[in-house]
Design an enzyme around this catalytic site. Structure first.
Site, short mmCIF file in Angstrom:
data_model
loop_
_atom_site.label_atom_id
_atom_site.label_comp_id
_atom_site.label_asym_id
_atom_site.label_seq_id
_atom_site.Cartn_x
_atom_site.Cartn_y
_atom_site.Cartn_z
N VAL A 1 -60.18 20.44 -53.08
CA VAL A 1 -59.26 19.93 -52.07
C VAL A 1 -58.93 21.01 -51.04
CG1 VAL A 1 -56.96 18.93 -51.65
CG2 VAL A 1 -58.29 18.24 -53.67
N CYS A 2 -58.78 22.24 -51.51
CA CYS A 2 -58.34 23.35 -50.65
C CYS A 2 -59.19 23.54 -49.39
CB CYS A 2 -58.29 24.64 -51.46
SG CYS A 2 -57.17 24.57 -52.87
N PRO A 3 -60.52 23.57 -49.48
CA PRO A 3 -61.27 23.80 -48.24
C PRO A 3 -61.14 22.66 -47.24
CG PRO A 3 -62.77 23.33 -50.06
CD PRO A 3 -61.40 23.49 -50.65
N ILE B 1 -57.92 23.65 -45.39
CA ILE B 1 -58.12 24.86 -44.58
C ILE B 1 -58.97 24.52 -43.36
CG2 ILE B 1 -59.09 27.19 -44.56
CD1 ILE B 1 -58.47 27.22 -47.64
#
Length: 182
Positions: free
Chosen positions: A53-55, A58
Site C-alpha cells: 500500500v505504501c508505494p 508515496i
C-alpha cells in the site's frame, strides 16, 4: 497522540533527498518546519518500505507535488526504516525513483513515538499518519489510517486549502467555493 494546536516535536533526522551518488542524504531538523516565508509543511508517515500500500501513497503524493508547491507547502515522507532502506527502495521501485520530496528516516522511532503514532505490537511501526503544519510549526490537521488502508491525497489538499483560507469552511467545502460568514 499529539494533536491539533500543538507544536510539532523537535527532531533531527537523516533523509534520502537524491539518488545522485554522494548527494543521497541530508539532515532535516524541526527548524525546517518554522520559517518566515509563510511555508506550510505536510509530513506523512507509512509503516514500512518494500510493502504494497505504501508505494501507492508515496507515488500519489509525488504526482501531486506541484499541487502542494502551488499552495506554498513542502512535503516530507517518513517511516521508521533507515535511510539506506529508503535509498534501496527508491532505487528498486519505478514509482519512487523520481521523488521530489525527502524520505525521512526515523530509525530510533523517537519522532514517531513523540507523535504517538507507533503501533502497539511487537513491530512498533508507524501508522499511516498525516500532519499539516503551519509556518509557525503548529499542527493544524492530523489524520491517521490503520495499516491496511491508504489515505486520500486529494482530501489532504482539500483540508490544506481550507486551513489556508483562515476562514470558516462548511462540510465538503472545496477551493473556490464560498466560505461561511458570521
Amino acid at each position: 497522540m499529539i494533536s491539533v494546536g500543538q507544536k510539532f516535536p523537535e527532531f533531527s533526522k537523516l533523509a534520502v533527498v537524491s539518488l545522485e551518488k554522494g548527494k543521497e542524504f541530508e539532515t532535516i531538523t524541526s527548524d525546517y518546519l518554522t520559517n518566515e516565508d509563510d511555508v506550510w509543511t505536510t509530513i506523512f508517515w507509512w509503516p514500512k518500505d518494500f510493502t504494497f500500500v505504501c508505494p501507492t501513497e508515496i507515488a500519489e503524493f509525488n504526482k501531486n507535488f506541484g499541487e502542494f508547491s502551488d499552495r506554498n507547502t513542502r512535503l516530507i515522507g517518513a517511516s521508521t526504516d533507515s535511510e539506506f532502506v529508503h535509498l534501496a527502495w527508491r532505487n528498486n521501485h519505478d514509482d519512487l525513483r523520481g521523488l521530489k520530496f525527502p524520505m525521512l528516516a526515523d530509525t530510533s522511532k523517537s519522532l514517531a513515538e513523540d507523535l504517538g503514532i507507533l503501533t502497539n505490537d511487537d513491530q512498533k511501526v508507524a501508522y499511516r499518519a498525516t500532519f499539516i503544519i503551519d509556518p509557525q510549526g503548529i499542527i493544524r490537521w492530523v489524520s491517521v489510517n490503520d495499516l491496511s488502508v491508504g489515505r486520500n491525497v486529494k482530501e489532504v489538499l482539500r483540508v490544506l486549502d481550507g486551513l489556508q483560507t483562515d476562514e470558516l469552511c462548511p462540510c465538503n467545502w472545496e477551493k473556490g467555493q464560498e466560505t461561511l460568514t458570521v
